[in-house]
Design a protein around this motif. Structure first.
Motif, PDB file in Angstrom:
ATOM      1  N   ILE A 105     -19.847   3.953  -1.085  1.00 21.38           N
ATOM      2  CA  ILE A 105     -20.713   4.892  -1.224  1.00 21.38           C
ATOM      3  C   ILE A 105     -20.217   5.934  -2.216  1.00 21.38           C
ATOM      4  CG2 ILE A 105     -22.453   4.522   0.435  1.00 21.38           C
ATOM      5  CD1 ILE A 105     -21.163   6.848   2.049  1.00 21.38           C
ATOM      6  N   GLU A 106     -18.885   5.703  -2.799  1.00 21.23           N
ATOM      7  CA  GLU A 106     -18.274   6.856  -3.556  1.00 21.23           C
ATOM      8  C   GLU A 106     -19.269   7.146  -4.833  1.00 21.23           C
ATOM      9  OE1 GLU A 106     -16.389   4.347  -1.953  1.00 21.23           O
ATOM     10  OE2 GLU A 106     -14.742   5.583  -1.254  1.00 21.23           O
ATOM     11  N   LEU A 161     -20.583  10.746  -5.575  1.00 19.01           N
ATOM     12  CA  LEU A 161     -19.824  11.416  -6.804  1.00 19.01           C
ATOM     13  C   LEU A 161     -21.127  12.040  -7.642  1.00 19.01           C
ATOM     14  CD1 LEU A 161     -17.053   9.538  -8.202  1.00 19.01           C
ATOM     15  CD2 LEU A 161     -17.360  11.824  -7.277  1.00 19.01           C
ATOM     16  N   VAL A 168     -14.242  19.491  -7.258  1.00 16.26           N
ATOM     17  CA  VAL A 168     -13.614  18.260  -7.365  1.00 16.26           C
ATOM     18  C   VAL A 168     -12.799  18.060  -8.658  1.00 16.26           C
ATOM     19  CG1 VAL A 168     -14.205  15.643  -7.912  1.00 16.26           C
ATOM     20  CG2 VAL A 168     -15.409  16.997  -6.036  1.00 16.26           C
ATOM     21  N   LEU A 187      -9.538  19.929  -7.923  1.00 17.20           N
ATOM     22  CA  LEU A 187      -8.853  19.087  -6.968  1.00 17.20           C
ATOM     23  C   LEU A 187      -8.142  18.039  -7.783  1.00 17.20           C
ATOM     24  CD1 LEU A 187     -10.713  18.756  -3.612  1.00 17.20           C
ATOM     25  CD2 LEU A 187      -8.625  19.923  -4.214  1.00 17.20           C
ATOM     26  N   ASP A 204      -2.160  18.462  -7.369  1.00 15.97           N
ATOM     27  CA  ASP A 204      -1.326  17.582  -6.650  1.00 15.97           C
ATOM     28  C   ASP A 204      -2.329  16.872  -5.747  1.00 15.97           C
ATOM     29  OD1 ASP A 204       0.636  17.537  -8.058  1.00 15.97           O
ATOM     30  OD2 ASP A 204       1.785  18.963  -6.635  1.00 15.97           O
ATOM     31  N   ALA A 207      -3.934  13.177  -5.684  1.00 15.13           N
ATOM     32  CA  ALA A 207      -3.115  11.812  -5.258  1.00 15.13           C
ATOM     33  C   ALA A 207      -3.006  11.806  -3.631  1.00 15.13           C
ATOM     34  CB  ALA A 207      -1.801  12.048  -5.676  1.00 15.13           C
ATOM     35  N   LEU A 208      -3.248  12.967  -2.905  1.00 16.64           N
ATOM     36  CA  LEU A 208      -3.006  13.148  -1.522  1.00 16.64           C
ATOM     37  C   LEU A 208      -4.393  12.687  -1.099  1.00 16.64           C
ATOM     38  CD1 LEU A 208      -0.933  16.291  -1.193  1.00 16.64           C
ATOM     39  CD2 LEU A 208      -0.335  13.920  -1.551  1.00 16.64           C
ATOM     40  N   LEU A 209      -5.427  12.436  -1.582  1.00 18.42           N
ATOM     41  CA  LEU A 209      -6.695  12.177  -0.999  1.00 18.42           C
ATOM     42  C   LEU A 209      -6.820  10.523  -0.599  1.00 18.42           C
ATOM     43  CD1 LEU A 209      -9.220  13.652  -3.570  1.00 18.42           C
ATOM     44  CD2 LEU A 209      -8.494  14.554  -1.304  1.00 18.42           C
ATOM     45  N   GLY A 210      -5.797  10.013  -0.799  1.00 15.74           N
ATOM     46  CA  GLY A 210      -5.717   8.479  -0.343  1.00 15.74           C
ATOM     47  C   GLY A 210      -6.855   7.685  -0.838  1.00 15.74           C
ATOM     48  N   TYR A 211      -7.177   6.915  -0.232  1.00 15.64           N
ATOM     49  CA  TYR A 211      -8.256   5.814  -0.946  1.00 15.64           C
ATOM     50  C   TYR A 211      -9.194   6.655  -1.741  1.00 15.64           C
ATOM     51  CZ  TYR A 211     -11.631   2.177  -1.712  1.00 15.64           C
ATOM     52  OH  TYR A 211     -12.376   1.265  -2.376  1.00 15.64           O
ATOM     53  N   THR A 212      -9.841   7.680  -1.305  1.00 16.17           N
ATOM     54  CA  THR A 212     -10.842   8.224  -1.968  1.00 16.17           C
ATOM     55  C   THR A 212     -10.426   8.921  -3.190  1.00 16.17           C
ATOM     56  OG1 THR A 212     -11.972   8.756   0.028  1.00 16.17           O
ATOM     57  CG2 THR A 212     -12.696  10.101  -1.879  1.00 16.17           C
ATOM     58  N   ALA A 265      -7.820   7.773  -4.919  1.00 11.67           N
ATOM     59  CA  ALA A 265      -7.852   6.605  -5.978  1.00 11.67           C
ATOM     60  C   ALA A 265      -9.006   6.516  -6.795  1.00 11.67           C
ATOM     61  CB  ALA A 265      -7.051   5.477  -5.339  1.00 11.67           C
ATOM     62  N   LEU A 307     -11.805   8.239  -6.817  1.00 12.83           N
ATOM     63  CA  LEU A 307     -11.743   9.274  -7.781  1.00 12.83           C
ATOM     64  C   LEU A 307     -11.156   9.166  -9.215  1.00 12.83           C
ATOM     65  CD1 LEU A 307     -11.919  12.635  -6.086  1.00 12.83           C
ATOM     66  CD2 LEU A 307     -13.916  11.374  -6.941  1.00 12.83           C
ATOM     67  N   PRO A 317      -3.296   5.173  -2.788  1.00  8.65           N
ATOM     68  CA  PRO A 317      -4.116   4.853  -1.670  1.00  8.65           C
ATOM     69  C   PRO A 317      -3.437   4.269  -0.355  1.00  8.65           C
ATOM     70  CG  PRO A 317      -4.763   3.432  -3.613  1.00  8.65           C
ATOM     71  CD  PRO A 317      -3.817   4.516  -4.135  1.00  8.65           C
ATOM     72  N   THR A 352       1.351  10.845  -0.056  1.00  7.99           N
ATOM     73  CA  THR A 352      -0.219  10.621   0.431  1.00  7.99           C
ATOM     74  C   THR A 352      -0.379  10.568   1.889  1.00  7.99           C
ATOM     75  OG1 THR A 352      -0.685   9.518  -1.483  1.00  7.99           O
ATOM     76  CG2 THR A 352      -2.471   9.278   0.426  1.00  7.99           C
ATOM     77  N   GLY A 398      -0.827  14.730   1.953  1.00  8.05           N
ATOM     78  CA  GLY A 398      -2.033  14.512   2.378  1.00  8.05           C
ATOM     79  C   GLY A 398      -2.268  14.534   3.996  1.00  8.05           C
ATOM     80  N   TRP A 399      -1.474  13.443   4.527  1.00 16.28           N
ATOM     81  CA  TRP A 399      -1.545  13.311   6.192  1.00 16.28           C
ATOM     82  C   TRP A 399       0.086  13.549   6.345  1.00 16.28           C
ATOM     83  CZ3 TRP A 399      -5.154  10.889   3.060  1.00 16.28           C
ATOM     84  CH2 TRP A 399      -6.490  10.983   3.418  1.00 16.28           C
ATOM     85  N   VAL A 402     -14.409   8.767   2.661  1.00 13.49           N
ATOM     86  CA  VAL A 402     -14.815   9.470   1.520  1.00 13.49           C
ATOM     87  C   VAL A 402     -15.160  10.655   1.719  1.00 13.49           C
ATOM     88  CG1 VAL A 402     -17.502   8.794   2.044  1.00 13.49           C
ATOM     89  CG2 VAL A 402     -16.639   8.987  -0.364  1.00 13.49           C
ATOM     90  N   MET A 460     -13.491  12.704   2.395  1.00 15.34           N
ATOM     91  CA  MET A 460     -12.258  13.538   1.862  1.00 15.34           C
ATOM     92  C   MET A 460     -12.403  14.122   0.399  1.00 15.34           C
ATOM     93  SD  MET A 460      -9.404  13.763   2.837  1.00 15.34           S
ATOM     94  CE  MET A 460      -7.721  14.629   2.169  1.00 15.34           C
TER      95      MET A 460
END
Lengths: 263, 417, 240
Positions: A189-190, A194, A207, A210, A214, A217-222, A224, A226, B252, B276, B298-299, B373, B375
């Motif tokens: 549902i990104e 968005l 957003v 963010l 930096d 890149a630390l948001l993980g999958y989300t 990516a 984005l 990711p 990450t 991140g974590w 998400v 996040m």
């Protein structure tokens, strides 16, 4: 154009006389200075400033904008009885309020960095981007304040509505997004989220900023998703359009309300 | 005192070194015009010295304990279609060459330098360019690989092999190598008692260092920068990791360190910066994590429910979006004496230990665990309100992870070093 | 001259003006009267462009109101309560207005002299007394030689001497052919000034005509009494 400038200058002077702006500017500059001095000026400084700016800017825009409309009410009526087109008067009044606010924010944010010689160099764009986003948010929220104050003649009521709008935009909207995100769990549902974020200029600015730091890149999958969504030409175009819409539509709506208002 | 296998090898090498030196020169004008001819002619403990120039020969095979030495500018070129050098004997030294251009293949693990079933070899000061695998060690005992430079070719994960690959080997020393742009920087599979020190491993598609069934190994003082993930330690027991840098592993599914199905590991004084995820522990038992520094991740640490018996002592957490997250409710380990920049407690008696316990798992972290998400709401005022509510109403905070003796962070952020 | 036909305005469901017809002629002073809520203020606001009519036509001087601001060049307006920017002086404000209007002619400050404003005209409006501010208000209204004057309770707060000066000025304006529209609660004062009466009730012109005519019509000797009769609704109303 001449008329607008002639009106803008005294309107801006009036806005600056309120001391609010000066206080805001000095407060931000002091905060920046403290952060630079005591947290080493690393990414932490920027992130802390980002937090403050994203909370303070819309609040200032909404409150100062609302107050300014009511404050300028009599002068507005005096000027409306002159052979001056309403449209020009509006532009002067709006810019006379929004520009000093935006400028105060931008200067307040940039000054400590300039003072420490951090406005040149590869990382300078981050604080500049933050300042620019703050300025843009000030323009947007001031326009909203104008719409509110022009429609609600009662000062207290207008201020109440402005604060309510801030509460929704700054807090409750994100709560709604969180609820939706949790409700729909792991489904992709990104995209819709968005869109929901872009609907709220505060979220849009957050957003975007963010993404610029930096943290993206630390948001993980989300993160990516984005980057993938917004990093493309289409994404950038969409973001740019959303920003442009926010910068133009609210002032245009405010101008229309102003043009049709019975004083 | 019982001499280990390494000592015996050293004695043999010493004996070889003391024997009279036979040097076979390979130059375009003779006495030997091909390396293969010189190698074939070389007696045990001889030195084959190869002059500068590009040498294109069928794959060279060494079975005797000789030294193969390249003069500055000596290049072995595989012309894109073959392995360059295969070592099968014991006590072989390979030094000073540039290996290049093995070509890419999907049907075999083609390596520039293939050491197979050998013992006591030394591979040093070589340079590898455009090689599929650079150094491939299979069934090797007591080899040292040091001071090599391996530069990969840009491509995809499947179009490149590992810089240093070991399979079924024991007692390896891998030191001071500079490894770039392969699939894995170092891959140890079914390899025991390996020591991996002082390497730089960067820009690999998969892992900077990859342990697979590699028990009782140690890696220290290495730098793992900007790899797909920094290090993966999988299906291994008794791995010691200390003083390494894990940084810039972002994406990711990127980790500084992935611990998967491992037991009895020690992680000390490492630094995890800008990843990450700093550490992802999935099925890690009895892992001791102490005096590490986690900054701007991140974590910092993600513990999956399959993890147990971890001890997290005296680590420092600064500027991470999330310090610790868990995906289950059980007790996943003991946290004690760590420094947390998110600690809001106080230290009235000024003994350096906070007076109230610290619960490092944010409520928001749990929400993100359930709906990644969410996040997107990072740094929003709403999340800030959640955090505040969490402090007022601790019922929201997961009680499973708690540091009863958090240390106060000093203002200079000097941390645990 | 001000000419109004079929002027209508409602706020929500409340009808404020319900088809107002009226004409105010140059060289005459018209008193705008009526009970509270009759639509006087709204009428003035529409004339000044502060509010917009739902229907009807308005002509001020030689111009029809069509959304263009130019017609207001002919109007001098004296609001009931003049709340000016506190840090500006009368002269600052005058300069600003002059610059905004872009007129070439020098402002007419003879009223300031007549009020003997002196250096009060150069002091910030915030520090002036109410009466003094009202004098500045009047000066500003007259400064650009309007052909239409709209005055909302002009004498409120003025001392008798200043009242006298203002009235003299208004009479002089009338003599010059200016259209003067004035509201006031001080009816004897209007008696002295007004030539015509426009009496609004429920958004319509309940009575419009010369003061003499009104007095004759109601059989009352003074404007004040005649208006009182109108307010009481005792007289048959007609538009003359």
């Amino acid at each position: 154009m001449n008329t607008i400038l002639r009106l803008l200058v005294p309107a801006a002077r009036e806005a600056v006389r309120g001391r609010w702006l000066l206080g805001l500017m000095i407060g931000l500059a002091l905060l920046g200075e403290l952060l630079l001095r005591f947290s080493g000026g690393g990414p932490t400084t920027l992130v802390s400033l980002l937090d403050v700016a994203l909370i303070l800017t819309p609040l200032a825009g909404l409150v100062i904008g609302t107050m300014q409309v009511h404050h300028a009410r009599e002068v507005t009526e005096l000027l409306l009885a002159q052979p001056i087109a309403r449209g020009r008067l509006f532009i002067a009044l709006y810019l006379g309020t929004a520009l000093p606010l935006a400028l105060a924010l931008v200067i307040g944010l940039l000054a400590p960095f300039a003072w420490h010689g951090l406005l040149v160099g590869p990382d300078a764009w981050r604080i500049v981007a933050l300042a620019a986003a703050s300025g843009a948010l000030a323009l947007v929220t001031t326009a909203f304040a104008f719409i509110i104050a022009l429609r609600a003649d009662d000062r207290v009521r207008a201020l109440g509505i402005a604060l309510a709008v801030w509460l929704v935009a700054a807090v409750l909207w994100d709560g709604l997004i969180l609820l939706i995100a949790l409700g729909l769990g792991a489904r992709p549902i990104e995209g819709p989220l968005l869109v929901m974020l872009a609907i709220n200029p505060l979220d849009l600015a957050r957003v975007l900023l963010l993404l610029g730091t930096d943290a993206a890149a630390l948001l993980g999958y989300t993160g990516a998703v984005l980057q993938r969504t917004l990093g493309t030409d289409v994404g950038r175009l969409a973001l740019g359009s959303a920003l442009l819409l926010w910068l133009t539509v609210p002032p245009m709506v405010a101008a229309r309300v102003f043009a049709r208002k019975d004083f | 005192m019982v001499a280990g296998t390494g000592d015996i090898e050293m004695l043999i090498l010493l004996a070889l070194a003391l024997a009279p030196q036979v040097v076979l020169e390979v130059t375009p004008d003779g006495p030997y015009r091909t390396i293969a001819a010189a190698v074939a002619a070389a007696p045990r403990s001889a030195t084959v010295r190869v002059a500068a120039g590009v040498w294109r020969e069928p794959t060279i095979e060494i079975t005797e304990a000789i030294t193969l030495e390249g003069m500055p500018g000596a290049v072995l070129d595989g012309e894109g279609e073959r392995e360059l050098l295969v070592v099968r004997g014991g006590g072989v030294i390979v030094r000073g060459f540039t290996f290049r251009n093995t070509g890419t293949t999907y049907s075999e693990d083609r390596a520039a330098l293939h050491v197979d079933g050998a013992w006591g070899c030394l591979i040093e000061q070589n340079r590898f360019e455009e090689t599929f695998f650079a150094i491939y060690l299979s069934r090797v005992e007591g080899c040292t690989v040091r001071d090599n430079l391996v530069v990969g070719t840009p491509g995809t994960e499947s179009a490149t092999g590992n810089a240093i690959h070991s399979w079924g080997s024991r007692n390896l020393r891998i030191e001071r190598n500079d490894l770039r742009g392969h699939r894995d920087g170092i891959y140890l599979e079914f390899t025991r008692h390996a020591t991996v020190h002082d390497n730089v491993s960067t820009g690999h598609f998969r892992y900077g260092l990859h342990f697979m069934y590699a028990d009782s190994s140690t890696y220290a003082r290495n730098r793992f920068v900007a790899n797909g993930s920094g290090v993966a330690v999988m299906y291994s027991r008794g791995v010691v990791m200390h003083d390494n840098d894990f940084s810039g592993n972002r994406g990711p599914t990127a980790y500084g360190l992935l611990l998967k199905e491992i037991t009895d590991a020690v992680l000390a004084r490492n630094r995890f910066i800008n990843n990450t995820t700093g550490i992802l522990a999935d099925g890690a038992e009895r892992v001791e994590v102490r005096e590490n520094r986690f900054e701007s991740n991140g974590w910092a640490i993600r513990l999956l429910a399959s993890t147990s018996g971890g001890r997290f002592l005296a680590n420092t957490f600064v500027g991470n979006a999330f310090d610790v997250t868990v995906n289950g409710r059980g007790t996943l380990g003991v946290f004690k004496g760590n420094r947390w920049d998110s600690y809001r407690g106080w230290d009235l008696d000024a003994d350096g230990t906070g007076d109230v316990a610290h619960y490092p798992v944010r409520f928001f972290a749990l929400l993100v665990e359930r709906a990644p998400v969410a996040m997107l709401l990072q740094r929003s005022l709403f999340v800030r309100v959640l955090d505040a509510a969490e402090r007022v109403l601790p019922v929201l905070t997961p009680r499973g992870v708690v540091d009863e003796a958090p240390q106060m962070l000093r203002a200079d952020r000097g941390g645990a070093e | 001259m001000i000419h109004v036909r079929g002027l209508a305005k409602r706020f929500g469901t409340r009808v404020v003006l319900a088809g107002l017809d009226a004409t105010m002629i140059g060289g005459r002073v018209t008193a705008l009267l009526g009970p509270n809520g009759a639509g006087k203020t709204t009428f003035l606001k529409i004339l000044l462009g502060l509010a917009r009519a739902d229907a009807g036509t308005v002509a001020v001087g030689d111009r029809l109101l069509d959304g263009s601001p130019e017609y207001r060049r002919q109007i001098g307006y004296m609001p009931q309560i003049a709340r000016f920017p506190a840090h500006l002086s009368g002269r600052d404000l005058l300069g600003m207005l002059a610059a905004l209007r872009g007129d070439d002619m020098a402002p007419d400050l003879s009223l300031a002299d007549a009020f003997d404003l002196g250096d009060q005209f150069d002091r910030p409006l915030g520090v002036l007394s109410g009466g003094m501010r009202q004098k500045v208000n009047a000066v500003l209204a007259m400064a650009f030689r309007p052909s239409v004057l709209i005055l909302d309770e002009p004498t409120a707060g003025l001392d008798p001497l200043a009242c006298r000066v203002l009235k003299d000025r208004l009479l002089a304006e009338r003599a010059r052919g200016t259209t003067v529209l004035i509201t006031s609660h001080v009816l004897p004062e209007l008696e002295e000034l007004a030539d015509d009466v426009l009496y609004l009730d429920a958004g319509r012109a309940a009575w419009a005509g010369a003061v003499r005519e009104l007095e004759r019509h109601t059989g009352e000797p003074t404007l004040e009494r005649a208006v009182a009769r109108l307010l009481a609704g005792g007289a048959a109303l007609a538009v003359a």
